[in-house]
Scaffold this motif. Structure first.
Motif, short mmCIF file in Angstrom:
data_model
loop_
_atom_site.label_atom_id
_atom_site.label_comp_id
_atom_site.label_asym_id
_atom_site.label_seq_id
_atom_site.Cartn_x
_atom_site.Cartn_y
_atom_site.Cartn_z
N GLY A 160 0.67 -1.21 -0.03
CA GLY A 160 0.20 0.06 -0.07
C GLY A 160 0.87 1.40 -0.15
O GLY A 160 0.78 2.00 0.87
N THR A 161 1.88 1.35 -0.92
CA THR A 161 2.59 2.46 -0.94
C THR A 161 2.26 3.61 -2.04
O THR A 161 2.74 4.70 -2.11
CB THR A 161 3.98 2.06 -1.59
N GLY A 175 -0.19 7.93 1.34
CA GLY A 175 -0.16 8.09 2.49
C GLY A 175 0.91 7.36 3.46
O GLY A 175 2.08 7.57 2.99
N LEU A 176 0.47 6.46 4.57
CA LEU A 176 1.55 5.75 5.33
C LEU A 176 2.74 4.86 4.70
O LEU A 176 3.85 5.02 5.13
CB LEU A 176 0.93 5.36 6.56
N GLY A 177 2.24 4.13 3.88
CA GLY A 177 3.07 3.39 3.13
C GLY A 177 4.22 4.00 2.34
O GLY A 177 5.03 3.99 2.11
N ARG A 230 -2.12 -1.81 -6.31
CA ARG A 230 -2.68 -2.70 -6.82
C ARG A 230 -2.48 -2.89 -8.53
O ARG A 230 -2.87 -3.88 -8.94
CB ARG A 230 -4.47 -2.09 -6.89
N ARG A 260 0.51 2.02 -11.69
CA ARG A 260 0.58 2.77 -10.42
C ARG A 260 1.83 2.80 -9.73
O ARG A 260 2.22 3.72 -9.06
CB ARG A 260 -0.88 2.82 -9.98
N LEU A 301 0.41 -5.68 -6.69
CA LEU A 301 -0.28 -6.70 -5.55
C LEU A 301 -1.67 -5.98 -5.21
O LEU A 301 -1.77 -4.99 -4.42
CB LEU A 301 0.79 -6.68 -4.51
N LYS A 347 -9.62 -4.05 12.38
CA LYS A 347 -8.44 -3.79 13.00
C LYS A 347 -8.25 -4.87 14.21
O LYS A 347 -7.21 -5.03 14.71
CB LYS A 347 -8.38 -2.38 13.23
N PRO A 383 -0.52 3.35 13.58
CA PRO A 383 0.26 4.32 13.27
C PRO A 383 -0.05 5.59 13.78
O PRO A 383 0.49 6.47 14.20
CB PRO A 383 0.25 4.64 11.60
N THR A 410 -4.65 12.32 9.72
CA THR A 410 -5.67 12.44 8.69
C THR A 410 -5.30 13.13 7.18
O THR A 410 -6.09 13.13 6.42
CB THR A 410 -6.81 13.56 9.22
N ARG A 448 -5.14 9.31 2.38
CA ARG A 448 -6.33 9.30 1.62
C ARG A 448 -7.16 8.01 2.52
O ARG A 448 -8.10 7.53 1.90
CB ARG A 448 -6.08 8.65 0.33
N ARG A 462 -11.26 8.20 2.38
CA ARG A 462 -11.48 8.59 0.84
C ARG A 462 -13.07 8.21 0.81
O ARG A 462 -13.87 8.42 -0.09
CB ARG A 462 -10.72 8.35 -0.05
N TYR A 479 6.17 2.40 12.42
CA TYR A 479 6.23 1.22 11.89
C TYR A 479 7.83 0.71 11.90
O TYR A 479 8.24 -0.28 12.27
CB TYR A 479 5.97 1.21 10.66
N1 LIG Z 1 -4.12 7.56 8.55
C1 LIG Z 1 -4.61 7.22 9.85
O1 LIG Z 1 -5.10 8.15 10.64
C2 LIG Z 1 -4.60 5.83 10.34
C3 LIG Z 1 -4.81 5.57 11.59
C4 LIG Z 1 -4.84 4.34 12.34
C5 LIG Z 1 -4.53 3.50 11.09
N2 LIG Z 1 -4.31 3.63 9.93
C6 LIG Z 1 -3.96 2.51 8.90
O2 LIG Z 1 -2.85 2.64 8.38
C7 LIG Z 1 -2.86 2.14 7.05
C8 LIG Z 1 -2.49 3.22 5.94
O3 LIG Z 1 -3.52 4.10 5.80
P1 LIG Z 1 -3.28 5.30 5.09
O4 LIG Z 1 -3.82 6.49 6.12
O5 LIG Z 1 -1.93 5.78 4.67
O6 LIG Z 1 -4.40 5.40 3.73
P2 LIG Z 1 -4.09 5.81 2.38
O7 LIG Z 1 -3.70 6.99 2.19
O8 LIG Z 1 -5.71 5.39 1.67
O9 LIG Z 1 -3.29 4.34 1.87
C9 LIG Z 1 -3.69 3.18 2.07
C10 LIG Z 1 -2.92 2.37 0.78
O10 LIG Z 1 -3.42 0.73 0.79
C11 LIG Z 1 -3.87 0.51 -0.42
N3 LIG Z 1 -4.70 -0.38 -0.40
C12 LIG Z 1 -6.00 -0.47 0.45
N4 LIG Z 1 -6.58 -1.62 0.20
C13 LIG Z 1 -5.88 -2.37 -0.49
C14 LIG Z 1 -6.16 -3.49 -1.09
N5 LIG Z 1 -7.13 -4.27 -0.90
N6 LIG Z 1 -5.39 -4.08 -2.07
C15 LIG Z 1 -4.26 -3.36 -2.31
N7 LIG Z 1 -3.75 -2.21 -1.67
C16 LIG Z 1 -4.78 -1.82 -0.94
C17 LIG Z 1 -3.94 1.83 -1.11
O11 LIG Z 1 -4.11 1.67 -2.38
P3 LIG Z 1 -5.55 2.47 -3.34
O12 LIG Z 1 -5.19 3.61 -3.34
O13 LIG Z 1 -5.50 1.48 -4.72
O14 LIG Z 1 -6.48 1.92 -2.82
C18 LIG Z 1 -2.99 2.88 -0.76
O15 LIG Z 1 -1.88 2.59 -1.48
C19 LIG Z 1 -4.12 1.40 6.66
O16 LIG Z 1 -3.85 0.23 7.25
C20 LIG Z 1 -5.06 2.18 7.91
O17 LIG Z 1 -5.90 1.59 8.56
C21 LIG Z 1 -4.35 4.77 9.38
#
Ligand SMILES: NC(=O)c1ccc[n+]([C@@H]2O[C@H](COP(=O)([O-])OP(=O)(O)OC[C@H]3O[C@@H](n4cnc5c(N)ncnc54)[C@H](OP(=O)(O)O)[C@@H]3O)[C@@H](O)[C@H]2O)c1
Length: 324
Positions: free
Chosen positions: A10-11, A14-16, A36, A40, A62, A193, A218, A222, A225, A228, A259
């Protein structure tokens, strides 16, 4: 642990993305970044290389919703044959108002765990995790409880009411958003979770002795994404209000740093869930002590439910297994 090869899921945002950048800055020799679609994630790898001025990013397609995509990614990793030192299972999402099920009948916010399980077990079976590998998987504060709007299901009570006390069947029903599970997006996310935290504890008992796995929230960041797909109440009311409160939000880099911090933990705390202190969403993370997280019957039920939904189990020769 050697700082040689890492894989981050998930890079594409966001966090990835932030974690991959930090790992490059810390000197990791190769960072396999996943997304995915190949196009991309190739773009992501190029962007990361430009941002860090390091040519260490390898794109890998992936889609965690699709078992065939996980199989292809595994086949590519097997073809390369180089063991991974740090496996960062970051991908995840807050689901939207409309319930989405994958082709395999898994609720969308639960699906990343199923794909991550298939990937992790595949790597273990292929001997593609190094002997002291660290695995970190993203959980979130709702799993510990006490987060407004994000309550988790009381699995023992749900199992007693609808599944004759069978917790594995109860967790499987949550993963599939099956009969007797009312779809409420934020609750589905909290359940996803929590199941991750239980799966982590169960996996820790099954890993070879030098390896370790941790569930890590993490914390609140906010500016990604992650919401979203979420409804307007969360996007335009809850989050803006939360952002006004000091200490309730942090940068994606600060969140992603958790992480990396966990990747340096020892085997003594393998299987634990690390998150912000009770009542907090940022700041230092600590091991969570809430009794529901440490309920072994729920941990094993979560493992068995994930095995059943994914169709993939982990079995070693008895000499290597730590599960009694
Ligand atoms: N941000 C926060 O406040 C927060 C707090 C607690 C936990 N988290 C956790 O931290 C992690 C990263 O979140 P983020 O904030 O960085 O969100 P993000 O910006 O939406 O990034 C999420 C990444 O995961 C990928 N992804 C999601 N579902 C997928 C799937 N089924 N297969 C492949 N790729 C997938 C997305 O790809 P696409 O763009 O293609 O969907 C995107 O690259 C998540 O597990 C989230 O639940 C976040």
């Amino acid at each position: 642990m050697q700082h040689s090869i890492t894989l981050v899921t998930g890079t594409t945002s966001g966090l990835g993305h932030a974690a991959a950048r930090l790992l490059a800055i810390e000197g990791w020799r190769e960072i396999i970044v996943t997304g995915r679609s190949l196009a991309r994630v190739q773009e992501t790898a190029a962007q990361l290389a430009a941002e860090t001025r390091r040519q260490v990013f390898t794109p890998l397609e992936l889609d965690l919703d699709a078992p065939t995509s996980v199989q292809s990614a595994l086949a590519e990793l097997v073809r390369r044959g180089r063991p991974i030192d740090f496996l960062l299972l970051n991908a995840g999402m807050v689901p939207g108002k409309k319930r989405v099920l994958t082709a395999a009948g898994v609720e969308a916010s639960q699906a990343p765990l199923i794909g991550h399980h298939q990937l992790t077990v595949g790597l273990l079976r292929a001997n593609l995790l190094s002997p002291n590998a660290r695995i970190v998987i993203a959980s979130a504060e709702p799993a510990r409880g006490g987060v407004p709007m994000f309550s988790y299901t009381d699995v023992p009570a749900f199992a007693a009411k609808h599944h004759q006390g069978d917790r594995t069947a109860a967790v499987e029903a949550l993963i599939r958003n099956g009969p007797n599970v009312k779809y409420v997006p934020n609750h589905a996310y909290a359940d996803a979770k929590l199941i991750i935290a239980w799966w982590t504890a169960a996996l820790a008992r099954r890993l070879p002795s030098g390896m370790a796995v941790y569930a890590v929230s993490p914390g609140s960041a906010t500016d990604t994404r992650v919401v979203r797909n979420a409804g307007p109440a969360l996007k335009y009311l809850f989050i803006p209000i939360v952002n006004l409160i000091p200490g309730m939000n942090q940068t994606p880099e600060t969140a992603a740093r958790r992480y990396l911090q966990a990747s340096e933990f020892g085997t003594d705390v393998s299987g634990q869930f690390f998150a912000s202190a009770q009542g907090k969403f940022t700041g230092p993370m600590e091991a969570m002590r809430q009794p529901h997280l440490h309920d072994r019957a729920s941990q094993e039920a979560a493992w068995q439910a994930v095995v059943s939904v994914s169709g993939v189990d982990l079995s070693y020769p008895a000499s290597l297994s730590a599960v009694s």
